[in-house]
Design a protein around this motif. Structure first.
Motif, PDB file in Angstrom:
ATOM      1  N   MET A 154       1.509 -21.785  -1.964  1.00  0.00           N
ATOM      2  CA  MET A 154       0.598 -21.105  -1.042  1.00  0.00           C
ATOM      3  C   MET A 154       1.310 -19.967  -0.294  1.00  0.00           C
ATOM      4  SD  MET A 154      -1.956 -22.555  -2.051  1.00  0.00           S
ATOM      5  CE  MET A 154      -3.101 -21.508  -1.192  1.00  0.00           C
ATOM      6  N   THR A 155       2.633 -20.129  -0.055  1.00  0.00           N
ATOM      7  CA  THR A 155       3.405 -19.052   0.589  1.00  0.00           C
ATOM      8  C   THR A 155       3.359 -17.797  -0.288  1.00  0.00           C
ATOM      9  OG1 THR A 155       4.924 -20.768   1.288  1.00  0.00           O
ATOM     10  CG2 THR A 155       5.680 -18.529   1.577  1.00  0.00           C
ATOM     11  N   VAL A 156       3.501 -18.013  -1.605  1.00  0.00           N
ATOM     12  CA  VAL A 156       3.482 -16.870  -2.532  1.00  0.00           C
ATOM     13  C   VAL A 156       2.105 -16.205  -2.503  1.00  0.00           C
ATOM     14  CG1 VAL A 156       3.730 -16.175  -4.960  1.00  0.00           C
ATOM     15  CG2 VAL A 156       5.192 -17.977  -4.025  1.00  0.00           C
ATOM     16  N   VAL A 157       1.065 -17.027  -2.528  1.00  0.00           N
ATOM     17  CA  VAL A 157      -0.299 -16.505  -2.551  1.00  0.00           C
ATOM     18  C   VAL A 157      -0.584 -15.692  -1.281  1.00  0.00           C
ATOM     19  CG1 VAL A 157      -2.719 -17.201  -2.508  1.00  0.00           C
ATOM     20  CG2 VAL A 157      -1.123 -18.345  -4.052  1.00  0.00           C
ATOM     21  N   ASP A 158      -0.165 -16.246  -0.125  1.00  0.00           N
ATOM     22  CA  ASP A 158      -0.394 -15.520   1.138  1.00  0.00           C
ATOM     23  C   ASP A 158       0.381 -14.202   1.168  1.00  0.00           C
ATOM     24  OD1 ASP A 158      -1.970 -17.585   1.885  1.00  0.00           O
ATOM     25  OD2 ASP A 158      -0.477 -18.561   3.176  1.00  0.00           O
ATOM     26  N   ALA A 159       1.611 -14.252   0.636  1.00  0.00           N
ATOM     27  CA  ALA A 159       2.461 -13.044   0.679  1.00  0.00           C
ATOM     28  C   ALA A 159       1.855 -11.918  -0.156  1.00  0.00           C
ATOM     29  CB  ALA A 159       3.861 -13.374   0.191  1.00  0.00           C
ATOM     30  N   ASP A 160       1.042 -12.266  -1.147  1.00  0.00           N
ATOM     31  CA  ASP A 160       0.444 -11.227  -1.996  1.00  0.00           C
ATOM     32  C   ASP A 160      -0.449 -10.314  -1.165  1.00  0.00           C
ATOM     33  OD1 ASP A 160      -0.010  -9.991  -4.530  1.00  0.00           O
ATOM     34  OD2 ASP A 160      -2.028 -10.833  -4.483  1.00  0.00           O
ATOM     35  N   ASP A 161      -1.182 -10.903  -0.209  1.00  0.00           N
ATOM     36  CA  ASP A 161      -2.044 -10.071   0.645  1.00  0.00           C
ATOM     37  C   ASP A 161      -1.200  -9.089   1.462  1.00  0.00           C
ATOM     38  OD1 ASP A 161      -4.145 -11.468  -0.348  1.00  0.00           O
ATOM     39  OD2 ASP A 161      -4.290 -12.865   1.343  1.00  0.00           O
ATOM     40  N   GLU A 162      -0.029  -9.590   1.941  1.00  0.00           N
ATOM     41  CA  GLU A 162       0.855  -8.710   2.730  1.00  0.00           C
ATOM     42  C   GLU A 162       1.363  -7.558   1.869  1.00  0.00           C
ATOM     43  OE1 GLU A 162       4.048 -11.001   4.477  1.00  0.00           O
ATOM     44  OE2 GLU A 162       2.604 -12.574   4.989  1.00  0.00           O
ATOM     45  N   VAL A 163       1.743  -7.889   0.613  1.00  0.00           N
ATOM     46  CA  VAL A 163       2.259  -6.837  -0.274  1.00  0.00           C
ATOM     47  C   VAL A 163       1.157  -5.826  -0.578  1.00  0.00           C
ATOM     48  CG1 VAL A 163       3.104  -6.373  -2.617  1.00  0.00           C
ATOM     49  CG2 VAL A 163       4.112  -8.209  -1.281  1.00  0.00           C
ATOM     50  N   ASP A 164      -0.064  -6.314  -0.763  1.00  0.00           N
ATOM     51  CA  ASP A 164      -1.184  -5.389  -1.012  1.00  0.00           C
ATOM     52  C   ASP A 164      -1.375  -4.456   0.185  1.00  0.00           C
ATOM     53  OD1 ASP A 164      -1.611  -6.383  -3.491  1.00  0.00           O
ATOM     54  OD2 ASP A 164      -3.297  -7.675  -2.949  1.00  0.00           O
ATOM     55  N   ASP A 165      -1.305  -5.036   1.408  1.00  0.00           N
ATOM     56  CA  ASP A 165      -1.454  -4.198   2.606  1.00  0.00           C
ATOM     57  C   ASP A 165      -0.341  -3.144   2.664  1.00  0.00           C
ATOM     58  OD1 ASP A 165      -3.622  -5.672   3.262  1.00  0.00           O
ATOM     59  OD2 ASP A 165      -2.614  -6.907   4.792  1.00  0.00           O
ATOM     60  N   LEU A 166       0.886  -3.601   2.373  1.00  0.00           N
ATOM     61  CA  LEU A 166       2.037  -2.699   2.405  1.00  0.00           C
ATOM     62  C   LEU A 166       1.852  -1.573   1.380  1.00  0.00           C
ATOM     63  CD1 LEU A 166       4.549  -2.698   4.095  1.00  0.00           C
ATOM     64  CD2 LEU A 166       5.678  -4.137   2.419  1.00  0.00           C
ATOM     65  N   PHE A 167       1.298  -1.918   0.226  1.00  0.00           N
ATOM     66  CA  PHE A 167       1.046  -0.919  -0.822  1.00  0.00           C
ATOM     67  C   PHE A 167       0.107   0.168  -0.285  1.00  0.00           C
ATOM     68  CE2 PHE A 167      -1.899   0.504  -4.214  1.00  0.00           C
ATOM     69  CZ  PHE A 167      -0.999   1.229  -4.977  1.00  0.00           C
ATOM     70  N   HIS A 168      -0.950  -0.272   0.411  1.00  0.00           N
ATOM     71  CA  HIS A 168      -1.913   0.715   0.932  1.00  0.00           C
ATOM     72  C   HIS A 168      -1.271   1.606   1.993  1.00  0.00           C
ATOM     73  CE1 HIS A 168      -5.004  -2.308  -0.596  1.00  0.00           C
ATOM     74  NE2 HIS A 168      -5.000  -1.275  -1.397  1.00  0.00           N
ATOM     75  N   VAL A 169      -0.424   1.004   2.856  1.00  0.00           N
ATOM     76  CA  VAL A 169       0.244   1.793   3.899  1.00  0.00           C
ATOM     77  C   VAL A 169       1.164   2.835   3.250  1.00  0.00           C
ATOM     78  CG1 VAL A 169       1.961   1.681   5.762  1.00  0.00           C
ATOM     79  CG2 VAL A 169       0.136  -0.026   5.655  1.00  0.00           C
ATOM     80  N   ILE A 170       1.961   2.391   2.254  1.00  0.00           N
ATOM     81  CA  ILE A 170       2.898   3.306   1.596  1.00  0.00           C
ATOM     82  C   ILE A 170       2.126   4.421   0.881  1.00  0.00           C
ATOM     83  CG2 ILE A 170       4.569   3.491  -0.314  1.00  0.00           C
ATOM     84  CD1 ILE A 170       5.582   0.697   0.518  1.00  0.00           C
ATOM     85  N   ARG A 171       1.046   4.030   0.211  1.00  0.00           N
ATOM     86  CA  ARG A 171       0.242   5.035  -0.497  1.00  0.00           C
ATOM     87  C   ARG A 171      -0.283   6.086   0.483  1.00  0.00           C
ATOM     88  NH1 ARG A 171      -5.234   2.872  -2.617  1.00  0.00           N
ATOM     89  NH2 ARG A 171      -5.580   3.100  -0.390  1.00  0.00           N
ATOM     90  N   ASP A 172      -0.806   5.624   1.644  1.00  0.00           N
ATOM     91  CA  ASP A 172      -1.344   6.569   2.626  1.00  0.00           C
ATOM     92  C   ASP A 172      -0.228   7.450   3.194  1.00  0.00           C
ATOM     93  OD1 ASP A 172      -3.723   5.405   2.095  1.00  0.00           O
ATOM     94  OD2 ASP A 172      -3.868   4.250   3.964  1.00  0.00           O
ATOM     95  N   ASP A 173       0.942   6.826   3.474  1.00  0.00           N
ATOM     96  CA  ASP A 173       2.081   7.595   4.006  1.00  0.00           C
ATOM     97  C   ASP A 173       2.482   8.691   3.030  1.00  0.00           C
ATOM     98  OD1 ASP A 173       2.202   6.169   6.278  1.00  0.00           O
ATOM     99  OD2 ASP A 173       4.058   5.078   5.827  1.00  0.00           O
ATOM    100  N   LEU A 174       2.584   8.310   1.754  1.00  0.00           N
ATOM    101  CA  LEU A 174       3.028   9.291   0.751  1.00  0.00           C
ATOM    102  C   LEU A 174       1.971  10.385   0.568  1.00  0.00           C
ATOM    103  CD1 LEU A 174       4.697   6.903  -1.866  1.00  0.00           C
ATOM    104  CD2 LEU A 174       5.856   8.569  -0.427  1.00  0.00           C
ATOM    105  N   HIS A 175       0.694  10.019   0.599  1.00  0.00           N
ATOM    106  CA  HIS A 175      -0.356  11.042   0.517  1.00  0.00           C
ATOM    107  C   HIS A 175      -0.241  11.999   1.700  1.00  0.00           C
ATOM    108  CE1 HIS A 175      -3.241   8.553  -2.238  1.00  0.00           C
ATOM    109  NE2 HIS A 175      -2.284   9.158  -2.900  1.00  0.00           N
ATOM    110  N   GLY A 176      -0.040  11.432   2.888  1.00  0.00           N
ATOM    111  CA  GLY A 176       0.092  12.248   4.104  1.00  0.00           C
ATOM    112  C   GLY A 176       1.283  13.190   3.999  1.00  0.00           C
ATOM    113  N   ALA A 177       2.408  12.633   3.518  1.00  0.00           N
ATOM    114  CA  ALA A 177       3.630  13.443   3.405  1.00  0.00           C
ATOM    115  C   ALA A 177       3.430  14.579   2.404  1.00  0.00           C
ATOM    116  CB  ALA A 177       4.799  12.562   2.978  1.00  0.00           C
ATOM    117  N   MET A 178       2.699  14.298   1.305  1.00  0.00           N
ATOM    118  CA  MET A 178       2.461  15.322   0.284  1.00  0.00           C
ATOM    119  C   MET A 178       1.582  16.442   0.835  1.00  0.00           C
ATOM    120  SD  MET A 178       2.056  13.523  -3.416  1.00  0.00           S
ATOM    121  CE  MET A 178       1.523  11.864  -3.168  1.00  0.00           C
ATOM    122  N   GLN A 179       0.600  16.027   1.662  1.00  0.00           N
ATOM    123  CA  GLN A 179      -0.296  17.042   2.224  1.00  0.00           C
ATOM    124  C   GLN A 179       0.444  17.951   3.195  1.00  0.00           C
ATOM    125  OE1 GLN A 179      -3.336  14.476   3.636  1.00  0.00           O
ATOM    126  NE2 GLN A 179      -4.560  14.660   1.767  1.00  0.00           N
TER     127      GLN A 179
END
Lengths: 227, 391
Positions: A150-175
């Motif tokens: 269950m720890t692994v399953v819960d951590a997946d949501d955190e990694v997904d959130d982190l992915f979205h933050v990084i994606r937005d940061d990189l989009h912002g930096a590119m702009q």
């Protein structure tokens, strides 16, 4: 059928378990080394990861052969059958994790030839979270521990959130700075590879859950919704 | 013939039986048996005691000790092994080492080393997220606990040692690099001047200015290294002083720098905040933090210095609306000579030691430094210093 005593068969299963762990350990090392190659823009480290993938592929074939041998000769039942079937599934996930580590190593090699800004965004943190998931999934397999699953399953949501933050940061930096578009777009790929690795770690955890409970279940939210 | 042989065997057995019966009735024989029983009991107790002592000794060791049988399965593991590998003993014994370490690298090393017949040692970075480093020493045992050749594996957690060694290596490399750069520049200019540029006033002027600038930089580096060394090696000479007045003085001195950079510098501090500390060292800390904040804030931005009393400590916060620090750099900014942007830092006259000095001085006073930053939004450095007179 070459019939083994129960304890001999147990020993065979233990060997299979150890082979799986060895493959998991190699996959983890590939992830760690590929991220180091990316952080330090280290070409020789990247090459080592790319070359080392053959070893993971060999282990994949060896374990598959061993599983087929056990099924053909020992006709395992119940939990034993679930364990052997799970091993066949887990090696595919580990092999894919190894392939994504190679993908990251190739990005590291590519970026090391560019005089970029040596950006990383929050990728090291994401990689750390992914490696923790993989370790916990393998630990759950060894220790038959459903709470680790269950720890692994819960951590997946955190990694997904982190992915979205990084994606937005990189989009912002590119702009804001078109000069970094090439580098940032490669890093977007890396974020995507890490996100996929996390999904594979969840697959492994779900398989451990199956071995222990005989229930096939999509435990992670992302797997249930297919997002 | 067979019958005769059988008859002989039966007679011999009967003779032994009656012989023993007659000895049992002998009081001397009974006493002998009882003594033997007693000695046997004592030996068993002794062995159990010895076993307990060995276990206690092994469990009291800080190093993880694991004994592996010839097939590679764990037959003994002490308490430290369980702690280091984050496993309970039951999970270790009877299984292959890889089930506890998840490291195929270590597994291969132990298997390879067991065959060499001599002790070998190697460090391993363990799988997982925490970058733990374990030092594994393998000692082949000719006769082990089970009377067959076994392998003793000793594990020591050397993560901290590795971290310190990396810092030391980086420091030596950085010091030599930082000293070499201005020296190379001075030498190149001196050679150019020697080759005739000295006669050309237009060229010689800027060259000489560069020499002065570079020697100033060397001076600042050596001065900062001395400050750092003092903060590390000597206890601060403390006295009670008015921190509010010191903050006012530091801000007044920096206001010209802020004005030139187009940065608004504000101070919000209650009067008469007092602490027990080395005034010179705390002044150094405040100057470094305020200078940094102004340096990394673009024109039109704001730097704010605030101080407040919180229970038994005083907290000073220096916040800016500057360029901020990326998450990846935050854990390293207090390292000596670590620069987020090398070119920019050198251009602005930084030595790369400012934040190391801040951290060392504050910690030598029993305080704490914190930083929160968002890239392109700004940073807040806060220091907490104890106020009690005993400190």
């Amino acid at each position: 059928m070459i019939s083994l005593t129960r304890s001999q068969f147990e020993e065979e299963l233990e060997k299979l378990r150890n082979m799986l762990l060895a493959m998991g350990s190699e996959a983890d090392r590939a992830v760690s080394d590929s991220m180091q190659a990316l952080e330090e823009r280290d070409v020789s480290m990247a090459e080592r990861v790319i070359d080392g993938d053959d070893r993971i592929d060999e282990m994949d074939l060896r374990i598959e052969t061993e599983c087929m041998r056990l099924i053909a000769l020992q006709h395992p039942l119940a939990r034993d059958l679930r364990l052997v079937g799970t091993a066949l599934k887990i090696i595919t996930d580990l092999e894919r994790i190894g392939d994504h580590a190679v993908d990251i190593a190739k990005v590291a090699r590519k970026l090391s030839y560019e005089s970029g800004h040596r950006m990383l965004a929050d990728l090291p943190r994401m990689a750390t979270a992914v490696r923790r998931m993989l370790k916990n999934a393998l630990d759950a397999f060894v220790k038959h521990d459903l709470s680790l699953v269950m720890t692994v399953v819960d951590a997946d949501d955190e990694v997904d959130d982190l992915f979205h933050v990084i994606r937005d940061d990189l989009h912002g930096a590119m702009q804001s700075d078109p000069g970094i578009v090439v580098e940032a777009s490669y890093l977007l790929f890396v974020a995507h590879y890490l996100e996929r690795m996390a999904d594979h770690a969840v697959n492994i955890a779900e398989r451990v859950y199956y071995v222990e409970t005989a229930e096939l279940s999509q435990l992670a939210k992302s797997h249930r919704t297919g997002s | 013939m067979i019958w005769l042989a059988l008859l002989c065997v039966v007679f011999a057995a009967l003779a032994v039986y009656f012989g023993l019966r007659s000895r049992q009735s002998d009081p001397g024989f009974a006493e002998e048996i009882s003594k033997l029983k007693e000695a046997n009991g004592q030996l068993a107790a002794h062995a159990a005691n010895y076993h307990d002592q060995l276990r206690a000794l092994s469990d009291s060791s800080g190093a993880g000790m694991i004994v592996l049988d010839p097939r590679g399965a764990v037959v003994h593991a002490n308490a430290a092994a369980g702690r280091i590998l984050n496993s309970v003993k039951g999970e270790l014994v009877g299984h292959a080492l890889i089930q506890a370490t998840l490291s195929s690298e270590m597994q291969q090393f132990v298997e390879g080393a067991a065959g060499t017949g001599r002790p070998v040692t190697q460090d391993f970075t363990m799988p997982g997220s925490q970058a733990r480093v374990l030092r594994a020493s393998v000692y082949p045992l000719a006769v082990g606990l089970s009377g067959v050749p076994e392998t003793m594996l000793v594990l020591v957690d050397v993560t901290e040692l590795h971290r310190l060694e990396t810092i030391r290596r980086d420091f030596v490399a950085n010091v030599s690099h930082e000293l070499r750069t201005p020296l190379a520049s001075i030498r190149a200019i001196a050679e150019t001047l020697q080759e005739g540029a000295l006669e050309d006033g237009e060229v010689a002027g800027p060259f000489l200015e560069t020499i002065i600038r570079e020697t100033d930089r060397l001076g600042r580096i050596s001065q900062d290294l001395l400050i750092l060394s003092d903060a590390e090696s000597k206890a601060p000479a403390k006295n009670r002083f008015n921190l509010s007045a010191l903050l006012q003085e530091v801000v007044n001195r920096s206001s010209r720098h802020a004005e030139q950079s187009g940065v608004e510098l504000n101070l919000r501090v209650p009067p008469d905040l007092a602490i027990n500390a080395s005034e010179d060292q705390i002044e150094q800390v405040l100057v470094n933090l305020v200078d940094n904040a102004i340096k990394y804030t673009p024109s039109g931005g704001t730097v704010c210095v605030e101080a407040s009393q919180e229970e038994s400590k005083v907290v000073v916060e220096v916040s800016d609306t500057g360029i901020g620090i990326m998450q990846q750099d935050l854990p390293r900014i207090f390292e000596r000579f670590y620069r987020v942007d090398k070119a920019r830092s050198r251009e602005s006259g930084g030595t790369g030691l400012g934040l190391s000095i801040v951290k060392n001085i504050v910690e030598a006073h029993g305080g704490e430094v914190r930083v929160a930053s968002e890239f392109n939004r700004g940073s807040t450095f806060s220091i907490a210093l104890p106020t009690s007179k005993e400190q």
